[in-house]
Scaffold this active site. Structure first.
Site, PDB file in Angstrom:
ATOM      1  N   GLU A 139      57.955  23.332  32.197  1.00 29.82           N
ATOM      2  CA  GLU A 139      56.867  24.163  32.720  1.00 29.82           C
ATOM      3  C   GLU A 139      55.534  23.548  32.352  1.00 29.82           C
ATOM      4  O   GLU A 139      55.073  23.662  31.213  1.00 29.82           O
ATOM      5  CB  GLU A 139      56.982  25.595  32.162  1.00 29.82           C
ATOM      6  N   ARG A 157      46.607  24.755  33.338  1.00 27.33           N
ATOM      7  CA  ARG A 157      45.502  25.157  32.462  1.00 27.33           C
ATOM      8  C   ARG A 157      44.517  24.038  32.214  1.00 27.33           C
ATOM      9  O   ARG A 157      43.559  24.219  31.468  1.00 27.33           O
ATOM     10  CB  ARG A 157      46.052  25.615  31.098  1.00 27.33           C
ATOM     11  N   LYS A 216      60.077  36.770  33.383  1.00 25.12           N
ATOM     12  CA  LYS A 216      59.594  36.307  32.075  1.00 25.12           C
ATOM     13  C   LYS A 216      59.021  37.520  31.343  1.00 25.12           C
ATOM     14  O   LYS A 216      58.245  38.288  31.935  1.00 25.12           O
ATOM     15  CB  LYS A 216      58.530  35.233  32.323  1.00 25.12           C
TER      16      LYS A 216
END
Ligand code: 3PG
Length: 217
Positions: free
Chosen positions: A50, A54, A138
Site C-alpha cells: 500500500e 501522501r 479496513k
C-alpha cells in the site's frame, strides 16, 4: 518460503487481504526508493504493498513498482476522492485503500476497476459500505477507535464483514488482532521505517517483512 503464484488480472478485496498477514502502509518521498523497497518486501514474503498518496512522489513510485517489480502487487493508500482513484489506477495501482468511505469513492473505484478496502470506525460506516456491496473493510484507526475489543463487539452484528485493522498496529499487538475471527490481515507502517528507506537499508526491510509474513493467522 513457498513461492507464491503470480497474481495477474483483476483482484478482489478478499484476495488483497488474504495474501499475507500484514499489508505494509508505505510513505515514499523519493522515487528511487520505490523499486528496491518493493523488492526487499517481496524477498521477505510481502507483495501486497500500500503506497500512500501522501507525497508528491507517490504516483511515480506506484508506476515504478508496477513497471519494474511484477512480482509485487502495488496498491494505493490514502485514496480519498474520485480523482485519487482515477490517478492511482492510471499509475498502475491494483487496489485502493482509503481512510474513510463515501459512496462517490466506492463508485469511482468500481469504475476504475480497483478493489477498495475502505476505512470504517463506526457501525453506520460499516452499514454504508455494506449498502454499496463492500464486505471487506479496513478498521481505521484501529487502536484509537477501540482496538481488538471493538472488533469482537462487531463480530455479532456484522458477522459477515472481514476487517484489516490499521493504525496503531505493531509487532507487539498484531497477533492479538490476527487471532480474531473477523480479521484477515492487519496494516501497518512498521515494515518500512523512514530511516531504513532514507539509508537504503533494504536488508532491514526484508527482515521486518519476513517476521511479519510469519505471523500466524
Ligand atoms: C496510516 O494511515 O498511517 C496507517 O494507519 C498506519 O498507521 P501506523 O503508522 O500506526 O501503522
Amino acid at each position: 518460503m513457498a513461492v507464491k503464484q503470480t497474481l495477474s488480472g483483476k483482484l478482489t478485496a478478499l484476495q488483497v487481504m488474504q495474501d499475507a498477514a500484514v499489508i505494509p502502509v508505505i510513505v515514499l518521498h523519493d522515487v528511487r526508493h520505490a523499486v528496491p523497497m518493493a523488492r526487499a518486501l517481496v524477498a521477505g514474503g510481502i507483495r501486497m504493498l500500500e503506497v500512500t498518496l501522501r507525497t508528491p512522489q507517490a504516483l511515480a513510485c506506484l508506476e515504478a513498482i508496477a513497471r519494474e517489480v511484477p512480482e509485487a502487487v502495488a496498491g494505493a493508500g490514502t485514496v480519498r476522492s474520485a480523482a485519487d482513484a482515477q490517478a492511482c489506477a492510471m499509475a498502475g495501482a491494483r487496489f485502493a485503500v482509503s481512510p474513510g468511505y463515501t459512496h462517490a469513492l466506492g463508485q469511482a473505484c468500481r469504475d476504475a476497476g480497483l478493489p477498495l478496502l475502505p476505512g470504517v470506525a463506526t457501525g453506520s460506516e460499516i452499514m454504508a459500505a455494506q449498502e454499496d456491496g463492500l464486505t471487506e473493510l479496513k478498521f481505521f484507526p484501529a487502536m484509537q477507535a477501540g482496538g481488538p475489543a471493538m472488533l469482537k463487539a462487531w463480530s455479532g452484528p456484522f458477522g459477515d464483514v472481514k476487517f484489516c485493522p490499521t493504525g496503531g498496529v505493531t509487532p507487539g499487538n498484531a497477533a492479538e488482532f490476527l487471532s480474531l475471527s473477523n480479521v484477515v490481515c492487519v496494516g501497518g507502517s512498521w515494515l518500512t521505517p523512514a530511516d531504513a528507506l532514507a539509508n537504503g537499508d533494504w536488508a532491514r526491510i526484508t527482515a521486518l517483512a519476513l517476521e511479519a509474513s510469519r505471523l500466524v493467522r
